[in-house]
Every structure is written in C-alpha cells, then in structure tokens.
Design a protein around this motif. Structure first.
Motif, mmCIF file in Angstrom:
data_model
loop_
_atom_site.group_PDB
_atom_site.id
_atom_site.type_symbol
_atom_site.label_atom_id
_atom_site.label_comp_id
_atom_site.label_asym_id
_atom_site.label_seq_id
_atom_site.Cartn_x
_atom_site.Cartn_y
_atom_site.Cartn_z
ATOM 1 N N HIS A 104 11.980 -4.867 0.324
ATOM 2 C CA HIS A 104 11.239 -4.779 1.585
ATOM 3 C C HIS A 104 10.470 -6.048 1.923
ATOM 4 O O HIS A 104 9.514 -6.003 2.694
ATOM 5 C CB HIS A 104 10.275 -3.583 1.582
ATOM 6 N N ILE A 105 10.881 -7.209 1.370
ATOM 7 C CA ILE A 105 10.279 -8.473 1.788
ATOM 8 C C ILE A 105 10.835 -8.838 3.151
ATOM 9 O O ILE A 105 12.024 -8.778 3.388
ATOM 10 C CB ILE A 105 10.576 -9.592 0.774
ATOM 11 N N VAL A 106 9.984 -9.222 4.039
ATOM 12 C CA VAL A 106 10.373 -9.528 5.403
ATOM 13 C C VAL A 106 10.357 -11.033 5.599
ATOM 14 O O VAL A 106 9.364 -11.680 5.323
ATOM 15 C CB VAL A 106 9.393 -8.879 6.404
ATOM 16 N N LEU A 107 11.476 -11.586 6.077
ATOM 17 C CA LEU A 107 11.530 -13.002 6.422
ATOM 18 C C LEU A 107 11.644 -13.089 7.937
ATOM 19 O O LEU A 107 12.655 -12.730 8.514
ATOM 20 C CB LEU A 107 12.741 -13.679 5.762
ATOM 21 N N VAL A 123 4.894 -5.054 10.301
ATOM 22 C CA VAL A 123 3.901 -5.969 9.754
ATOM 23 C C VAL A 123 3.092 -6.563 10.889
ATOM 24 O O VAL A 123 3.628 -6.962 11.913
ATOM 25 C CB VAL A 123 4.558 -7.089 8.916
ATOM 26 N N ASP A 124 1.788 -6.609 10.715
ATOM 27 C CA ASP A 124 0.887 -7.098 11.747
ATOM 28 C C ASP A 124 -0.423 -7.467 11.064
ATOM 29 O O ASP A 124 -1.168 -6.598 10.623
ATOM 30 C CB ASP A 124 0.671 -6.009 12.801
ATOM 31 N N ILE A 125 -0.700 -8.744 10.964
ATOM 32 C CA ILE A 125 -1.876 -9.199 10.224
ATOM 33 C C ILE A 125 -3.170 -8.826 10.933
ATOM 34 O O ILE A 125 -4.234 -8.801 10.330
ATOM 35 C CB ILE A 125 -1.799 -10.719 9.974
ATOM 36 N N GLU A 126 -3.079 -8.493 12.224
ATOM 37 C CA GLU A 126 -4.275 -8.082 12.959
ATOM 38 C C GLU A 126 -4.604 -6.610 12.746
ATOM 39 O O GLU A 126 -5.737 -6.185 12.980
ATOM 40 C CB GLU A 126 -4.088 -8.357 14.450
ATOM 41 N N SER A 127 -3.648 -5.832 12.291
ATOM 42 C CA SER A 127 -3.839 -4.390 12.187
ATOM 43 C C SER A 127 -4.526 -4.007 10.887
ATOM 44 O O SER A 127 -4.653 -4.804 9.951
ATOM 45 C CB SER A 127 -2.488 -3.675 12.265
ATOM 46 N N ASN A 128 -4.922 -2.745 10.809
ATOM 47 C CA ASN A 128 -5.536 -2.229 9.593
ATOM 48 C C ASN A 128 -4.517 -2.085 8.468
ATOM 49 O O ASN A 128 -4.878 -2.067 7.290
ATOM 50 C CB ASN A 128 -6.201 -0.880 9.868
ATOM 51 N N ALA A 129 -3.225 -1.991 8.822
ATOM 52 C CA ALA A 129 -2.182 -1.926 7.796
ATOM 53 C C ALA A 129 -2.014 -3.271 7.104
ATOM 54 O O ALA A 129 -1.811 -3.350 5.898
ATOM 55 C CB ALA A 129 -0.858 -1.478 8.411
ATOM 56 N N LYS A 163 -4.130 -27.472 -6.937
ATOM 57 C CA LYS A 163 -5.116 -26.807 -7.780
ATOM 58 C C LYS A 163 -4.970 -25.294 -7.876
ATOM 59 O O LYS A 163 -5.616 -24.670 -8.705
ATOM 60 C CB LYS A 163 -6.532 -27.136 -7.276
ATOM 61 N N ASN A 164 -4.161 -24.690 -7.028
ATOM 62 C CA ASN A 164 -4.163 -23.233 -6.984
ATOM 63 C C ASN A 164 -2.808 -22.635 -7.283
ATOM 64 O O ASN A 164 -1.775 -23.186 -6.937
ATOM 65 C CB ASN A 164 -4.611 -22.746 -5.598
ATOM 66 N N GLY A 165 -2.847 -21.461 -7.922
ATOM 67 C CA GLY A 165 -1.650 -20.659 -8.007
ATOM 68 C C GLY A 165 -1.402 -19.991 -6.669
ATOM 69 O O GLY A 165 -2.176 -20.123 -5.729
ATOM 70 N N HIS A 166 -0.308 -19.264 -6.590
ATOM 71 C CA HIS A 166 0.032 -18.629 -5.323
ATOM 72 C C HIS A 166 -0.612 -17.253 -5.233
ATOM 73 O O HIS A 166 -0.557 -16.470 -6.174
ATOM 74 C CB HIS A 166 1.544 -18.504 -5.181
ATOM 75 N N LEU A 167 -1.226 -16.968 -4.077
ATOM 76 C CA LEU A 167 -1.852 -15.671 -3.852
ATOM 77 C C LEU A 167 -0.806 -14.565 -3.833
ATOM 78 O O LEU A 167 0.266 -14.714 -3.253
ATOM 79 C CB LEU A 167 -2.600 -15.686 -2.521
ATOM 80 N N SER A 168 -1.113 -13.463 -4.474
ATOM 81 C CA SER A 168 -0.326 -12.242 -4.348
ATOM 82 C C SER A 168 -1.300 -11.135 -3.979
ATOM 83 O O SER A 168 -2.148 -10.753 -4.791
ATOM 84 C CB SER A 168 0.386 -11.907 -5.665
ATOM 85 N N GLY A 169 -1.216 -10.665 -2.737
ATOM 86 C CA GLY A 169 -2.170 -9.657 -2.296
ATOM 87 C C GLY A 169 -2.040 -9.387 -0.815
ATOM 88 O O GLY A 169 -1.134 -9.889 -0.149
ATOM 89 N N CYS A 170 -2.956 -8.595 -0.283
ATOM 90 C CA CYS A 170 -2.889 -8.125 1.099
ATOM 91 C C CYS A 170 -3.988 -8.745 1.954
ATOM 92 O O CYS A 170 -5.109 -8.963 1.481
ATOM 93 C CB CYS A 170 -3.027 -6.608 1.139
ATOM 94 N N ALA A 193 8.488 -14.391 4.527
ATOM 95 C CA ALA A 193 8.594 -13.802 3.183
ATOM 96 C C ALA A 193 7.405 -12.925 2.837
ATOM 97 O O ALA A 193 6.842 -13.005 1.758
ATOM 98 C CB ALA A 193 8.771 -14.899 2.135
ATOM 99 N N ILE A 194 7.017 -12.069 3.787
ATOM 100 C CA ILE A 194 5.924 -11.131 3.536
ATOM 101 C C ILE A 194 6.467 -9.710 3.607
ATOM 102 O O ILE A 194 7.618 -9.477 3.988
ATOM 103 C CB ILE A 194 4.761 -11.328 4.536
ATOM 104 N N SER A 195 5.649 -8.739 3.232
ATOM 105 C CA SER A 195 6.055 -7.345 3.300
ATOM 106 C C SER A 195 4.884 -6.495 3.749
ATOM 107 O O SER A 195 3.786 -7.003 3.986
ATOM 108 C CB SER A 195 6.582 -6.869 1.940
ATOM 109 N N GLN A 196 5.130 -5.201 3.862
ATOM 110 C CA GLN A 196 4.054 -4.290 4.215
ATOM 111 C C GLN A 196 3.035 -4.197 3.099
ATOM 112 O O GLN A 196 3.368 -4.277 1.918
ATOM 113 C CB GLN A 196 4.602 -2.895 4.482
ATOM 114 N N CYS A 197 1.794 -4.019 3.484
ATOM 115 C CA CYS A 197 0.726 -3.796 2.515
ATOM 116 C C CYS A 197 0.523 -2.293 2.375
ATOM 117 O O CYS A 197 0.159 -1.622 3.334
ATOM 118 C CB CYS A 197 -0.554 -4.470 2.991
ATOM 119 N N ASN A 198 0.773 -1.774 1.203
ATOM 120 C CA ASN A 198 0.664 -0.329 0.990
ATOM 121 C C ASN A 198 -0.749 0.061 0.590
ATOM 122 O O ASN A 198 -1.442 -0.699 -0.049
ATOM 123 C CB ASN A 198 1.643 0.109 -0.096
#
Length: 223
Positions: free
Chosen positions: A14-17, A44-50, A193-200, A218-223
C-alpha cells in the motif's frame, strides 16, 4: 476543483507513488487539498486528520513546491506527527534560488531540534526532556513575527522569540530531503546528519496558502 493525477501506483504494501501535475481552485488561506487514491478506502491527504505515513525509504516525502505568499512576518506552520524513529527530518522550509537560508525541525537522538540557517543567524535549538520517538502524537508549531521565530512543541513555547534573519520561505518539504535542494548547503547538512524518518504526519496547516498542490512520493496511509 479540477485535479489531474498521473503515475499513481500502489504496491502490495500500500505504498503510494504519486506524481501530481496540476490543480485549479483556491481553498481560502489554507492548503489546497490534494488527495491521491489507490482504492475507495485508501486516500492520502497531509492536511487531513488521517494524514500520511512517511515510509523508511529514501524517496518517501511530501513536497510543497510553491507557497502562495512567502512564509515571513505573521505566518504560521503547524502539524502533528508520531514516530518511533530516533532520528529524521520532520520538515524544512527554504527560499527559491537560495543555497543557504533554511529553517527546519528534525528528530535528533529522540528529541526535537530546530535549526536556523540564515546569513545573519545560525542556531541549533534542542528541546530537552521530551522524547518524541515514543509512537505518540506530538504537535509542532513555527510562527514568524517580524524577524523573530516562535517554536512550540505540544503547545509549549521554547527559546522565547529567537532571531530568524532569513527572508520569506517559498517551499516546504516533509519527511526527507528533496533533490531540488541538493545545492543548498543547509539541506546537505540534514542529509548528512539524519536517518530517514519513519512515521506519520497529519493536520498540516500553512497560513500562506499554496500555489502548487502537495507532491506525494512513496508514502502510504497513516493507520
């Protein structure tokens, strides 16, 4: 609003490109809402609560290329995130055709660190005592008041009003660095300096509005 989407791919995980080409219409002073759909239940919508999930791969990001108005005096960026990553980029804001000016928030060894990289001001501001790699939701707010920056974590203000000498930012990126900014000395510092973020990340609000819809890669839904 007319929305044109191209190259929408869904893997078994379910990764979305998403490559988002164009959008018309205005949504007041907030983000124009741009969604990408794999199935009727996968939006997927970064503005939404999901929100969206930044995956633990190098290309996973959400990029807002052009703000309607430069992010300067009086403007605010706010969003929520959760992660178990001890290191990673939450967001950074830069100026078009500028290889130095940047403000960012990242996770460094489990703690939020704001970076200011302007020609007239330079700082690393780490918020002590509050680990954010606990898988719980946390809130970030960055507000500009003239040449001062106001930084909040979970609605608590830190560092009073810190000097931010940069001009108005024109682009914002969430989750990792973007190749458009490979020439930026400050963005290179994030890469090194940073690793890659994994999160919502969810409920992104930017008072400037935007001229181009968010580009999801390359993002997916945040459950």
């Amino acid at each position: 609003m007319d929305i044109h989407l191209r190259d929408l791919l869904c893997s078994l995980s379910h990764i979305v490109l998403c490559a988002i080409l164009a959008s018309a219409g205005v949504d007041g002073g907030s983000l124009r809402r741009q969604t990408a759909t794999c199935t009727e239940t996968s939006v997927v919508d970064i503005e939404s609560n999901a929100g969206v999930k930044i995956e633990p791969i190098e290309q996973s990001r959400v990029y807002i290329e052009t703000l309607s108005t430069p992010f300067d005096d009086g403007h605010t960026l706010r969003f929520e995130f959760n992660t178990k990553s001890g290191n990673g980029t939450l967001f950074y804001a830069v100026r078009r055709n500028d290889i130095y000016d940047m403000v960012s928030a990242e996770i460094s060894d489990g703690y939020v660190q704001f970076k200011i990289r302007c020609r007239s001001s330079y700082a690393d501001l780490t918020i002590p005592g509050i680990r954010v790699d606990d898988g719980e939701w946390h809130r970030i707010k960055f507000h500009r008041k003239k040449r001062k920056g106001i930084f909040l974590l979970d609605d608590l203000e830190y560092f009073e009003h810190y000097y931010v000498g940069c001009g108005g930012f024109t682009s914002v990126n969430f989750g990792s660095t973007h190749r458009d900014h490979d020439d930026s000395f400050s963005v290179r510092e994030l890469q090194n300096k940073n690793g890659h973020l994994s999160g919502c990340i969810r409920n992104v609000k930017i008072t400037t509005g935007i001229d181009t819809p968010p580009k999801y890669t390359a993002i997916s839904q945040c459950n």
